[in-house]
Design a protein around this motif. Structure first.
Motif, PDB file in Angstrom:
ATOM      1  N   LEU A  24       0.835  -1.188   0.000  1.00  0.00           N
ATOM      2  CA  LEU A  24       0.000   0.000   0.000  1.00  0.00           C
ATOM      3  C   LEU A  24       0.877   1.247   0.000  1.00  0.00           C
ATOM      4  O   LEU A  24       1.932   1.269   0.635  1.00  0.00           O
ATOM      5  CB  LEU A  24      -0.918   0.014   1.222  1.00  0.00           C
ATOM      6  CG  LEU A  24      -1.938  -1.110   1.312  1.00  0.00           C
ATOM      7  CD1 LEU A  24      -2.685  -1.030   2.626  1.00  0.00           C
ATOM      8  CD2 LEU A  24      -2.908  -1.057   0.152  1.00  0.00           C
ATOM      9  N   THR A  25       0.432   2.259  -0.735  1.00  0.00           N
ATOM     10  CA  THR A  25       1.126   3.535  -0.771  1.00  0.00           C
ATOM     11  C   THR A  25       0.128   4.645  -0.481  1.00  0.00           C
ATOM     12  O   THR A  25      -1.064   4.482  -0.744  1.00  0.00           O
ATOM     13  CB  THR A  25       1.767   3.799  -2.147  1.00  0.00           C
ATOM     14  OG1 THR A  25       0.741   3.761  -3.140  1.00  0.00           O
ATOM     15  CG2 THR A  25       2.823   2.772  -2.477  1.00  0.00           C
ATOM     16  N   PRO A  26       0.571   5.772   0.046  1.00  0.00           N
ATOM     17  CA  PRO A  26      -0.375   6.864   0.291  1.00  0.00           C
ATOM     18  C   PRO A  26      -0.841   7.491  -1.022  1.00  0.00           C
ATOM     19  O   PRO A  26      -0.109   7.535  -2.004  1.00  0.00           O
ATOM     20  CB  PRO A  26       0.423   7.854   1.136  1.00  0.00           C
ATOM     21  CG  PRO A  26       1.840   7.540   0.868  1.00  0.00           C
ATOM     22  CD  PRO A  26       1.909   6.081   0.540  1.00  0.00           C
ATOM     23  N   CYS A  27      -2.052   7.978  -1.030  1.00  0.00           N
ATOM     24  CA  CYS A  27      -2.629   8.642  -2.200  1.00  0.00           C
ATOM     25  C   CYS A  27      -1.854   9.919  -2.490  1.00  0.00           C
ATOM     26  O   CYS A  27      -1.376  10.601  -1.585  1.00  0.00           O
ATOM     27  CB  CYS A  27      -4.102   8.951  -1.944  1.00  0.00           C
ATOM     28  SG  CYS A  27      -4.896   9.832  -3.298  1.00  0.00           S
ATOM     29  N   THR A  28      -1.737  10.262  -3.788  1.00  0.00           N
ATOM     30  CA  THR A  28      -0.968  11.448  -4.183  1.00  0.00           C
ATOM     31  C   THR A  28      -1.759  12.739  -4.030  1.00  0.00           C
ATOM     32  O   THR A  28      -1.181  13.823  -4.125  1.00  0.00           O
ATOM     33  CB  THR A  28      -0.498  11.326  -5.643  1.00  0.00           C
ATOM     34  OG1 THR A  28      -1.631  11.107  -6.484  1.00  0.00           O
ATOM     35  CG2 THR A  28       0.474  10.173  -5.788  1.00  0.00           C
ATOM     36  N   ALA A  37      -3.473   0.867  -3.420  1.00  0.00           N
ATOM     37  CA  ALA A  37      -2.540  -0.038  -4.078  1.00  0.00           C
ATOM     38  C   ALA A  37      -1.674   0.761  -5.044  1.00  0.00           C
ATOM     39  O   ALA A  37      -2.149   1.714  -5.664  1.00  0.00           O
ATOM     40  CB  ALA A  37      -3.299  -1.121  -4.828  1.00  0.00           C
ATOM     41  N   PRO A  38      -0.390   0.411  -5.181  1.00  0.00           N
ATOM     42  CA  PRO A  38       0.468   1.167  -6.081  1.00  0.00           C
ATOM     43  C   PRO A  38       0.033   1.005  -7.532  1.00  0.00           C
ATOM     44  O   PRO A  38      -0.456  -0.055  -7.933  1.00  0.00           O
ATOM     45  CB  PRO A  38       1.859   0.579  -5.843  1.00  0.00           C
ATOM     46  CG  PRO A  38       1.632  -0.731  -5.213  1.00  0.00           C
ATOM     47  CD  PRO A  38       0.339  -0.642  -4.483  1.00  0.00           C
ATOM     48  N   HIS A  39       0.180   2.053  -8.336  1.00  0.00           N
ATOM     49  CA  HIS A  39      -0.166   2.076  -9.758  1.00  0.00           C
ATOM     50  C   HIS A  39      -1.654   1.865  -9.994  1.00  0.00           C
ATOM     51  O   HIS A  39      -2.053   1.328 -11.028  1.00  0.00           O
ATOM     52  CB  HIS A  39       0.655   1.046 -10.545  1.00  0.00           C
ATOM     53  CG  HIS A  39       2.116   1.164 -10.337  1.00  0.00           C
ATOM     54  ND1 HIS A  39       2.877   2.166 -10.894  1.00  0.00           N
ATOM     55  CD2 HIS A  39       2.972   0.420  -9.592  1.00  0.00           C
ATOM     56  CE1 HIS A  39       4.139   2.015 -10.516  1.00  0.00           C
ATOM     57  NE2 HIS A  39       4.222   0.988  -9.727  1.00  0.00           N
ATOM     58  N   TYR A  48      -4.931   9.849  -9.620  1.00  0.00           N
ATOM     59  CA  TYR A  48      -3.838   8.960 -10.009  1.00  0.00           C
ATOM     60  C   TYR A  48      -2.685   9.829 -10.475  1.00  0.00           C
ATOM     61  O   TYR A  48      -2.859  10.665 -11.372  1.00  0.00           O
ATOM     62  CB  TYR A  48      -4.254   8.006 -11.124  1.00  0.00           C
ATOM     63  CG  TYR A  48      -3.128   7.113 -11.585  1.00  0.00           C
ATOM     64  CD1 TYR A  48      -2.626   6.115 -10.749  1.00  0.00           C
ATOM     65  CD2 TYR A  48      -2.553   7.272 -12.829  1.00  0.00           C
ATOM     66  CE1 TYR A  48      -1.592   5.301 -11.158  1.00  0.00           C
ATOM     67  CE2 TYR A  48      -1.522   6.462 -13.240  1.00  0.00           C
ATOM     68  CZ  TYR A  48      -1.045   5.478 -12.407  1.00  0.00           C
ATOM     69  OH  TYR A  48      -0.015   4.675 -12.807  1.00  0.00           O
ATOM     70  N   ARG A  49      -1.543   9.704  -9.867  1.00  0.00           N
ATOM     71  CA  ARG A  49      -0.335  10.466 -10.176  1.00  0.00           C
ATOM     72  C   ARG A  49      -0.582  11.965 -10.153  1.00  0.00           C
ATOM     73  O   ARG A  49      -0.132  12.702 -11.012  1.00  0.00           O
ATOM     74  CB  ARG A  49       0.244  10.040 -11.520  1.00  0.00           C
ATOM     75  CG  ARG A  49       0.669   8.588 -11.538  1.00  0.00           C
ATOM     76  CD  ARG A  49       1.333   8.220 -12.805  1.00  0.00           C
ATOM     77  NE  ARG A  49       2.642   8.871 -12.887  1.00  0.00           N
ATOM     78  CZ  ARG A  49       3.487   8.697 -13.888  1.00  0.00           C
ATOM     79  NH1 ARG A  49       3.194   7.914 -14.881  1.00  0.00           N
ATOM     80  NH2 ARG A  49       4.644   9.319 -13.884  1.00  0.00           N
ATOM     81  N   GLY A  50      -1.348  12.425  -9.149  1.00  0.00           N
ATOM     82  CA  GLY A  50      -1.564  13.850  -8.959  1.00  0.00           C
ATOM     83  C   GLY A  50      -2.662  14.459  -9.807  1.00  0.00           C
ATOM     84  O   GLY A  50      -2.859  15.669  -9.776  1.00  0.00           O
TER      85      GLY A  50
END
Length: 61
Positions: A24-28, A37-39, A48-50
């Motif tokens: 798990l990664t923090p939301c951008t 979840a990443p990607h 997604y990606r800012g």
């Protein structure tokens, strides 16, 4: 001819098959920051990606 594998032998062999926690990664999105979840697109805010990719889910934000 092969012999049947006993339950004890099979279970002893499978004793180390364990699941791992999902990555798990923090939301951008600076306002969200929830674990995603990443990607993948954040299910809470749709970023997604800012960038806003989806409309946010009602009631979760």
């Amino acid at each position: 001819m092969q012999h049947r594998t006993s339950r004890a032998r099979a279970r002893h062999r499978r004793a180390h098959w364990k699941t791992s926690a999902p990555a798990l990664t923090p939301c951008t999105n600076p306002l969200c920051g929830k674990a995603t979840a990443p990607h993948r697109v954040c299910q809470h805010c749709g970023f997604y990606r800012g960038r806003a990719v989806l409309s946010p889910v009602d009631g979760d934000t």
